[in-house]
Design a protein around this motif. Structure first.
Motif, PDB file in Angstrom:
ATOM      1  N   THR A  51      -5.305 -23.506  54.457  1.00  0.00           N
ATOM      2  CA  THR A  51      -4.414 -24.649  54.700  1.00  0.00           C
ATOM      3  C   THR A  51      -5.176 -25.763  55.429  1.00  0.00           C
ATOM      4  OG1 THR A  51      -2.487 -23.205  54.847  1.00  0.00           O
ATOM      5  CG2 THR A  51      -2.275 -25.412  55.787  1.00  0.00           C
TER       6      THR A  51
ATOM      7  N   GLU B   7       2.512 -32.340  52.647  1.00  0.00           N
ATOM      8  CA  GLU B   7       3.796 -31.706  52.968  1.00  0.00           C
ATOM      9  C   GLU B   7       3.664 -30.190  53.100  1.00  0.00           C
ATOM     10  OE1 GLU B   7       6.627 -33.085  54.014  1.00  0.00           O
ATOM     11  OE2 GLU B   7       5.307 -34.828  54.026  1.00  0.00           O
ATOM     12  N   THR B   8       2.795 -29.590  52.303  1.00  0.00           N
ATOM     13  CA  THR B   8       2.579 -28.145  52.427  1.00  0.00           C
ATOM     14  C   THR B   8       2.033 -27.809  53.803  1.00  0.00           C
ATOM     15  OG1 THR B   8       2.170 -27.905  50.063  1.00  0.00           O
ATOM     16  CG2 THR B   8       1.344 -26.164  51.493  1.00  0.00           C
ATOM     17  N   TYR B   9       1.035 -28.567  54.230  1.00  0.00           N
ATOM     18  CA  TYR B   9       0.487 -28.361  55.572  1.00  0.00           C
ATOM     19  C   TYR B   9       1.572 -28.528  56.628  1.00  0.00           C
ATOM     20  CZ  TYR B   9      -1.241 -29.894  60.057  1.00  0.00           C
ATOM     21  OH  TYR B   9      -1.391 -30.050  61.421  1.00  0.00           O
ATOM     22  N   ARG B  10       2.371 -29.602  56.520  1.00  0.00           N
ATOM     23  CA  ARG B  10       3.379 -29.866  57.552  1.00  0.00           C
ATOM     24  C   ARG B  10       4.467 -28.798  57.568  1.00  0.00           C
ATOM     25  NH1 ARG B  10       2.392 -35.635  56.289  1.00  0.00           N
ATOM     26  NH2 ARG B  10       1.468 -36.546  58.179  1.00  0.00           N
ATOM     27  N   ARG B  11       4.844 -28.294  56.403  1.00  0.00           N
ATOM     28  CA  ARG B  11       5.874 -27.257  56.360  1.00  0.00           C
ATOM     29  C   ARG B  11       5.391 -25.982  57.057  1.00  0.00           C
ATOM     30  NH1 ARG B  11       6.134 -27.052  51.418  1.00  0.00           N
ATOM     31  NH2 ARG B  11       5.015 -25.123  50.948  1.00  0.00           N
ATOM     32  N   ARG B  12       4.187 -25.570  56.735  1.00  0.00           N
ATOM     33  CA  ARG B  12       3.647 -24.348  57.347  1.00  0.00           C
ATOM     34  C   ARG B  12       3.437 -24.530  58.855  1.00  0.00           C
ATOM     35  NH1 ARG B  12      -0.940 -23.297  52.638  1.00  0.00           N
ATOM     36  NH2 ARG B  12       0.515 -22.582  51.008  1.00  0.00           N
TER      37      ARG B  12
ATOM     38  N   HIS C 182       3.176 -17.833  57.496  1.00  0.00           N
ATOM     39  CA  HIS C 182       3.015 -19.284  57.421  1.00  0.00           C
ATOM     40  C   HIS C 182       1.567 -19.737  57.629  1.00  0.00           C
ATOM     41  CE1 HIS C 182       7.347 -19.645  57.320  1.00  0.00           C
ATOM     42  NE2 HIS C 182       7.430 -18.885  58.397  1.00  0.00           N
TER      43      HIS C 182
ATOM     44  N   SER D 112       4.901 -26.630  60.864  1.00  0.00           N
ATOM     45  CA  SER D 112       6.185 -26.737  61.563  1.00  0.00           C
ATOM     46  C   SER D 112       6.754 -25.364  61.892  1.00  0.00           C
ATOM     47  CB  SER D 112       7.181 -27.529  60.720  1.00  0.00           C
ATOM     48  OG  SER D 112       6.798 -28.873  60.599  1.00  0.00           O
ATOM     49  N   GLU D 113       6.623 -24.429  60.961  1.00  0.00           N
ATOM     50  CA  GLU D 113       7.119 -23.078  61.209  1.00  0.00           C
ATOM     51  C   GLU D 113       6.312 -22.391  62.312  1.00  0.00           C
ATOM     52  OE1 GLU D 113       9.864 -21.727  60.019  1.00  0.00           O
ATOM     53  OE2 GLU D 113      10.248 -23.619  58.977  1.00  0.00           O
TER      54      GLU D 113
END
Length: 337
Positions: free
Chosen positions: A333, A258-263, A328, A265-266
């Motif tokens: 990451t 989720e950390t990877y996907r959040r960053r 981001h 996505s931004e």
């Protein structure tokens, strides 16, 4: 007999950059044969990609004895294409290869000894079907071999007419500077250093490698600028069937969290606001640095190649956009550092 004729306008759009203080220019984007050019992929597709790349102005093709599978297969693939289609254009090609990464159990199939490096180069020339390569690299540092010996092998490759220029790969700044100094003293200046660099891997910035390149007047060519596909929109929702993360030793599904996907996505939102893809943004980002001569990309289709080259068509990144990327694009990451 080949039915291939190169595109006459191939040098009109793709920018070329001077490599360090040398007179050699490389295309801003080069084609690497690290993956997708072994025996497990269609030769017809591989040939189509290579010829299309050359038609687009990509005259630099990066190889290594290790690339496959099996080892050396990618060079043999390119050798077939060279013999059949590109032989009339050999004087327009920049062919590079590397030696020193393990390719077998023998102590002579690895490392930085004269035996390993020069024997591998001879085998690579046979694979490629050419008398010389334009750039010959030591693929990775070997702490068990004196640097003077590895550098001496690179010098010999030039003196023997088997390479026009020499490079190093995966060297940290201190060793890179020492190699540059030894090569300069031998009259064979270090042309280029190949290193991993991306929005998610800032090592060349933080460890001083880019500064070392500038200070010693050698170029930098970047591999994995898309972080093995992490700097695309491929993994924003799930891991697609057949994706690299399912079967690659360089990318694990565990890092796609989720950390990877959040960053990511931004970063993807920023790319979309510029009218481009995240991959195109990532390529622009590494190429913003004046020390970077070229970015190496792979391709599994001509469509993917076309898409990534369009990165060169977008406006330069603004200071505000670079700030968003820094926020981001956190070093480490998704990567095994």
């Amino acid at each position: 007999m080949s039915d291939y004729t190169a595109e006459p306008a191939r040098y009109e759009t793709l920018g070329y950059r001077r490599t360090g203080a040398s007179g050699l220019k490389l295309p801003a984007i080069s084609l690497g044969l690290w993956q997708k050019f072994g025996d497990d992929y269609s030769y017809a597709t591989q040939r189509e990609i290579v010829l299309h790349a050359f038609d687009l102005g990509i005259a630099h093709f990066d190889n290594a004895d290790r690339y496959g599978p099996p080892h050396r297969a990618a060079q043999q693939t390119f050798g077939r294409i060279l013999a059949k289609d590109l032989a009339p254009y050999r004087d327009e090609l920049i062919l590079s290869t590397k030696a020193g990464n393990p390719i077998g159990a023998s102590p002579y199939l690895r490392g930085g000894s004269r035996k390993s490096l020069l024997t591998s180069l001879d085998n690579s020339l046979r694979d490629l079907g050419t008398d010389y390569v334009d750039i010959f690299y030591h693929h990775r540092p070997d702490p068990e071999t004196p640097l003077e010996e590895s550098v001496g092998a690179l010098v010999s490759a030039v003196e023997q007419g088997k390479a026009l220029y020499v490079g190093i790969s995966n060297y940290l700044p201190e060793r890179a500077e020492a190699a540059a100094r030894l090569l300069r003293a031998a009259g064979v200046p270090l042309l280029i250093d190949q290193t991993r660099y991306s929005i998610y891997d800032r090592s060349p910035e933080t460890n001083g490698l880019l500064d070392t390149a500038d200070r010693n007047s050698f170029g930098v060519i970047v591999y994995s600028p898309l972080a093995q596909g992490l700097l695309t929109d491929k993994y924003l929702e799930t891991i697609p069937d057949g994706a690299r993360a399912q079967n690659s030793s360089f990318l694990s599904p565990d890092v796609i969290d989720e950390t990877y996907r959040r960053r990511t996505s931004e970063l993807n939102k920023l790319a979309e606001s510029r009218g481009q893809s995240l991959a195109q943004l990532a390529l622009q980002w590494v190429l913003r640095r004046p020390e970077v001569t070229s970015a190496l990309i792979g391709a599994s289709s001509t469509t993917q190649l076309d898409h990534n080259l369009k990165a060169l068509d977008f406006p330069l990144l603004t200071p505000e956009e670079l700030t968003v990327i820094d926020k981001h694009g956190i070093h480490g990451t998704g990567l095994k550092l």
